[in-house]
Write an enzyme that holds these catalytic residues in place. Structure first.
Site, PDB file in Angstrom:
ATOM      1  N   HIS A  39      13.941 -49.836   7.349  1.00  0.00           N
ATOM      2  CA  HIS A  39      14.658 -50.588   7.926  1.00  0.00           C
ATOM      3  C   HIS A  39      15.815 -51.371   7.128  1.00  0.00           C
ATOM      4  O   HIS A  39      15.114 -52.150   6.398  1.00  0.00           O
ATOM      5  CB  HIS A  39      13.464 -51.321   8.862  1.00  0.00           C
ATOM      6  CG  HIS A  39      14.193 -52.384   9.854  1.00  0.00           C
ATOM      7  ND1 HIS A  39      14.026 -53.689   9.566  1.00  0.00           N
ATOM      8  CD2 HIS A  39      14.817 -52.247  10.688  1.00  0.00           C
ATOM      9  CE1 HIS A  39      14.627 -54.213  10.487  1.00  0.00           C
ATOM     10  NE2 HIS A  39      14.984 -53.533  11.355  1.00  0.00           N
ATOM     11  N   HIS A  81      23.836 -56.058   9.803  1.00  0.00           N
ATOM     12  CA  HIS A  81      22.724 -56.224  11.108  1.00  0.00           C
ATOM     13  C   HIS A  81      23.588 -56.637  12.195  1.00  0.00           C
ATOM     14  O   HIS A  81      23.294 -56.279  13.203  1.00  0.00           O
ATOM     15  CB  HIS A  81      21.614 -56.899  10.543  1.00  0.00           C
ATOM     16  CG  HIS A  81      20.517 -57.249  11.486  1.00  0.00           C
ATOM     17  ND1 HIS A  81      19.905 -56.028  12.295  1.00  0.00           N
ATOM     18  CD2 HIS A  81      20.075 -58.256  12.342  1.00  0.00           C
ATOM     19  CE1 HIS A  81      19.183 -56.642  12.880  1.00  0.00           C
ATOM     20  NE2 HIS A  81      19.338 -58.030  13.120  1.00  0.00           N
TER      21      HIS A  81
END
Length: 416
Positions: A39, A81
């Protein structure tokens, strides 16, 4: 007879030694071992979405690395992100506040440094910073990329994955996420690009690198729906519908509060479909018409209840103490619809609903049949997978008993 028994015992020992590397049977869609998805890279140890973070994740054994994608003013795809640069880079120390703008981001007025107001050359003057209050120990888990804190492009992430695939002898996949497609479409058009430039640029880049194939080591993910439906007409690369929520209620039900209640493209069109609707039986069948899998937040898969009991014994009742009730049935229903299930996000330092031990939490989800999981701590995910692959002690006894029975049958057939 002694020879047969000795041979049988030797076979049992050989199987026992081999099992940690090859699990018995997984409850996944196709029976294959689940994948470990890094992640934002190994973001528990390095600044997220940097080559150092991705390289460390690969070094730790990740099957896939995840670059979240946003667009620059000149149309390049970079790994961040969010389109907002403030929290993950040193942008405020490089550019003054005049470069901030106020935009509507998924229906929320946001004043920030937006990536699409900077050229790639300007982005390359920035450095990534560590998030979530985590510290970076460059004295451990060393990689050759640790000094590079620049913001990578999608092309650079692909080049790293391919180079490391060659270096390690195992295929390293990538798992890009299209961030805020509705917002990016609006900004792309304002910059003179097409409404689908974001998706088209991703597809052309991936096809050039991997070909147009469902067998490519790539998954494309998004929280929106229409962009995935569009991509389904443009590529055979695997697609994953992400599923979000605002929170988990005390009784284990999902809290759906805007903007985490529904895919934003659906909200922008005045549609009432919620994220929870997407994991209903009807919703899963709909998702299966355009995607290959779902990526639900993990509380959708396992029901936990806040019953006020301090299970960890630390004198504080928090999410780690929640009662684990068990599977919600979403994994089983998704598999019945032919969909993979990749869930998120597992961390050593937070988010253990019903679990204080992050490895034990991941093992539990593996045992339920998830096809993969996202974790900030790749090494823990890999360790959990290895542990989940080892049969319980009782299984060894059953195997040994079965082999001895085979030996006994052989003796009877030979008249011994």
């Amino acid at each position: 007879m002694k020879t047969i028994v000795a041979t049988t015992l030797a076979a049992a020992a050989a199987i026992a030694c081999a099992l940690p590397a090859q699990a018995s049977t997984w409850n996944t869609l196709d029976g294959a071992a689940p994948i470990v998805i890094a992640h934002r890279g190994a973001s528990g140890y390095r600044p997220e979405h940097t080559l150092a973070s991705y390289a460390l994740a690969i070094q730790m054994g990740a099957n896939y690395i995840e670059p979240d994608l946003v667009m620059t003013r000149d149309g390049h795809l970079i790994a961040r992100h969010e389109p907002v640069l403030d929290g993950t880079t040193n942008v405020a120390s490089v550019f003054d506040a005049s470069r901030k703008t106020t935009r509507m981001l998924d229906g929320v007025s946001t004043t920030a440094y937006f990536a699409d107001t900077f050229t790639l050359a300007e982005i390359k003057t920035l450095s990534a910073v560590q998030t979530r209050g985590r510290t970076v120990d460059y004295g451990s888990h060393i990689t050759r990329y640790d000094s590079d804190r620049s913001i990578p492009t999608l092309d650079e992430v692909i080049a790293l994955a391919k180079a490391q695939s060659t270096a390690t002898g195992r295929t390293i996949g990538i798992y890009p996420e299209l961030k805020h497609s509705t917002y990016t479409s609006q900004q792309a058009q304002a910059l003179g690009f097409s409404a689908t430039y974001f998706e088209d640029k991703l597809v052309s880049t991936l096809h050039a690198a991997y070909g147009n194939s469902a067998n490519a080591p790539v998954f494309i993910q998004s929280f929106e729906v229409n962009n995935l439906q569009y991509l389904n007409t443009r590529t055979d690369i695997k697609l994953v519908q992400l599923v979000d929520a605002d929170d988990v209620r005390a009784d284990g039900s999902m809290s759906l509060v805007a903007p985490y209640d529904r895919p934003y493209d659906q909200a922008a069109r005045g549609r009432t479909v919620t994220f929870a609707d997407l994991v209903s039986d009807v919703g899963l069948r709909m998702v299966a018409t355009y995607a290959d899998g779902i990526g639900p937040w993990k509380p959708y898969l396992v029901k936990t209840v806040d019953d006020g009991i301090d299970r960890t014994g630390d004198g504080v009742v928090n999410i780690n103490d929640r009662l684990v009730v068990g599977s919600t049935g979403v994994i089983e229903a998704a598999h019945a619809a032919g969909l993979l299930v990749h869930t998120w996000t597992f961390r050593n330092d937070a988010s253990g609903y019903g679990f204080a031990d992050p490895q034990a939490e991941m093992q539990y989800y593996y045992s339920l049949g998830v096809d993969g999981l996202f974790t900030d701590f790749t090494d823990t995910g890999v360790a959990a997978l290895a542990a989940a692959a080892v049969p319980e002690p009782g299984t060894y006894a059953l195997m040994l008993g079965g082999l001895l029975a085979v030996g006994a049958a052989a003796r009877r057939r030979r008249g011994g």
